[in-house]
Motif scaffolding. Structure first.
Motif, short mmCIF file in Angstrom:
data_model
loop_
_atom_site.label_atom_id
_atom_site.label_comp_id
_atom_site.label_asym_id
_atom_site.label_seq_id
_atom_site.Cartn_x
_atom_site.Cartn_y
_atom_site.Cartn_z
N MET A 36 13.35 -9.35 17.70
CA MET A 36 14.24 -8.46 16.93
C MET A 36 14.64 -7.21 17.71
O MET A 36 15.75 -6.72 17.62
N PHE A 37 13.70 -6.69 18.53
CA PHE A 37 13.97 -5.47 19.29
C PHE A 37 13.90 -5.72 20.79
O PHE A 37 13.72 -4.77 21.55
N SER A 38 14.06 -6.94 21.21
CA SER A 38 14.00 -7.27 22.63
C SER A 38 15.02 -6.45 23.41
O SER A 38 16.21 -6.44 23.08
N GLY A 39 14.55 -5.73 24.43
CA GLY A 39 15.43 -4.92 25.26
C GLY A 39 15.73 -3.55 24.69
O GLY A 39 16.36 -2.73 25.36
N ARG A 99 -4.35 2.44 -5.40
CA ARG A 99 -4.91 2.51 -4.05
C ARG A 99 -4.07 3.45 -3.20
O ARG A 99 -2.96 3.83 -3.60
N VAL A 100 -4.58 3.82 -2.05
CA VAL A 100 -3.78 4.56 -1.08
C VAL A 100 -3.12 3.55 -0.14
O VAL A 100 -3.41 2.36 -0.18
N GLY A 101 -2.21 4.04 0.67
CA GLY A 101 -1.49 3.15 1.58
C GLY A 101 -2.17 3.01 2.93
O GLY A 101 -3.08 3.77 3.29
N GLN A 102 -1.69 2.03 3.69
CA GLN A 102 -2.19 1.77 5.04
C GLN A 102 -1.10 2.09 6.07
O GLN A 102 0.09 1.93 5.79
N PRO A 103 -1.50 2.54 7.26
CA PRO A 103 -0.51 2.86 8.28
C PRO A 103 0.45 1.71 8.57
O PRO A 103 1.65 1.92 8.82
N GLU A 104 -0.06 0.49 8.50
CA GLU A 104 0.79 -0.68 8.79
C GLU A 104 1.91 -0.84 7.77
O GLU A 104 2.99 -1.34 8.12
N GLU A 105 1.68 -0.41 6.53
CA GLU A 105 2.72 -0.50 5.51
C GLU A 105 3.85 0.48 5.80
O GLU A 105 5.03 0.18 5.58
N VAL A 106 3.48 1.65 6.28
CA VAL A 106 4.51 2.63 6.67
C VAL A 106 5.24 2.14 7.91
O VAL A 106 6.47 2.26 8.01
N ALA A 107 4.50 1.57 8.85
CA ALA A 107 5.12 1.03 10.07
C ALA A 107 6.15 -0.04 9.73
O ALA A 107 7.24 -0.08 10.34
N ASP A 108 5.85 -0.89 8.77
CA ASP A 108 6.81 -1.92 8.36
C ASP A 108 8.12 -1.30 7.88
O ASP A 108 9.22 -1.80 8.19
N ALA A 109 8.00 -0.21 7.11
CA ALA A 109 9.20 0.47 6.60
C ALA A 109 9.98 1.13 7.72
O ALA A 109 11.23 1.10 7.74
N ILE A 110 9.28 1.74 8.66
CA ILE A 110 9.94 2.37 9.81
C ILE A 110 10.71 1.34 10.61
O ILE A 110 11.87 1.54 10.98
N VAL A 111 10.05 0.22 10.88
CA VAL A 111 10.70 -0.85 11.66
C VAL A 111 11.92 -1.39 10.92
O VAL A 111 12.96 -1.68 11.53
N PHE A 112 11.80 -1.53 9.60
CA PHE A 112 12.96 -1.97 8.82
C PHE A 112 14.12 -1.00 8.97
O PHE A 112 15.26 -1.42 9.25
N LEU A 113 13.88 0.29 8.80
CA LEU A 113 14.96 1.27 8.88
C LEU A 113 15.56 1.33 10.28
O LEU A 113 16.75 1.63 10.44
N ALA A 114 14.76 1.03 11.29
CA ALA A 114 15.26 1.05 12.67
C ALA A 114 16.00 -0.23 13.04
O ALA A 114 16.66 -0.29 14.08
N SER A 115 15.90 -1.25 12.20
CA SER A 115 16.46 -2.55 12.52
C SER A 115 17.88 -2.72 12.00
O SER A 115 18.36 -1.93 11.17
N ASP A 116 18.52 -3.79 12.45
CA ASP A 116 19.86 -4.12 11.95
C ASP A 116 19.85 -4.52 10.48
O ASP A 116 20.89 -4.56 9.84
N ASN A 117 18.68 -4.83 9.94
CA ASN A 117 18.58 -5.15 8.51
C ASN A 117 18.93 -3.94 7.65
O ASN A 117 19.23 -4.10 6.46
N ALA A 118 18.85 -2.75 8.24
CA ALA A 118 19.20 -1.51 7.52
C ALA A 118 20.49 -0.91 8.08
O ALA A 118 20.68 0.30 8.06
#
Length: 255
Positions: free
Chosen positions: A1-4, A216-235
């Motif tokens: 998805m982010f190759s290059g 429950r509280v959140g996990q860093p990986e859950e926030v990372a998933d959202a960051i990657v989504f916003l940085a991707s072409d899906n957003a």
């Protein structure tokens, strides 16, 4: 998805920054990772390399020092010759209300949570315009909701959210997107670094879990998933957003 794609992540040595780096690595990104803790940063870089077989660039630096900020950006560009994605993640937490905080705390919080974001983004924008890249800022629920016992932190994150909105409008005509994620309580060492002892931390997490509707509280990986989504072409049609990741806490009334 982010190759290059070249991704620069601040505060990458722990917590959300580390999880984000590993996530991007698993998707083929070329990483520039920066932080103050050299040992931790190297551990994260090794985890990233294990995911992608690509060794990240690591840059030790203190974002409160302007020359370090400039070196981080210059070294990234010198190494990769471009920048596609900037993740402004580094930040600190401090506690206190208007009755017991100091102007020194205010200055420290803004010198870490706001000023470096402004400077690094300012330096990065010409490169992001060339690649039609994007920016994701790591803010907080505290930027969207008022909490009296973390006054200066709330102020700094509110400033970051307004920065996100203003910069998103300025860069939209140039096809550069700018968004924020706004987590609630996430398990990380930021709370221990802000004064909670390691012995107190488990009870703190249990208490915080009870005030999030999801229980429950959140996990860093859950926030990372959202960051990657916003940085991707899906957003690709999303800019100026402050995406809340707080287990429903943003909808709660005080109790």
């Amino acid at each position: 998805m982010f190759s290059g794609k070249v991704v620069l992540i601040t505060g990458a040595s722990s917590g959300i920054g580390a999880a984000t780096a590993i996530n991007f690595a698993s998707k083929g990104a070329l990483l520039a990772l920066t932080g103050r803790n050299a040992s931790n940063l190297q551990k994260v870089a090794q985890q990233c390399e294990e995911k992608s077989n690509i060794k990240p660039l690591t840059i030790i630096g203190d974002l409160t020092i302007d020359s370090d900020v400039r070196n981080i950006l210059d070294t990234t560009i010198k190494t990769y010759e471009k920048l596609d994605i900037l993740i402004n993640n580094a930040g600190i937490l401090a506690t206190g209300s208007i009755e017991d905080t100091t102007v020194e705390q205010y200055d420290e919080i803004f010198a870490t949570n706001v000023r470096p974001v402004y400077l690094l983004t300012n330096l990065a924008v010409p490169h992001l315009i060339k690649t039609k890249g994007n920016i994701v800022n790591v803010s907080s629920l505290a930027g969207l909701r008022a909490f009296p016992t973390v006054l200066t932190y709330c102020m700094s994150k509110a400033a970051l959210d307004q920065f996100t909105r203003c910069v998103s409008l300025a860069l939209a005509p140039k096809q550069v997107r700018v968004n924020s994620v706004n987590p609630g309580i996430i398990t990380s060492d930021i709370h221990v670094r802000s004064g909670i002892t390691e012995e107190e931390y488990p009870e703190y997490i249990r208490r915080m879990a009870s005030i999030h509707p999801l229980g429950r509280v959140g996990q860093p990986e859950e926030v990372a998933d959202a960051i990657v989504f916003l940085a991707s072409d899906n957003a690709s049609f999303t800019t100026g957003e402050t995406l809340c990741l707080a287990g429903g806490r943003q909808n709660c009334c005080p109790r």
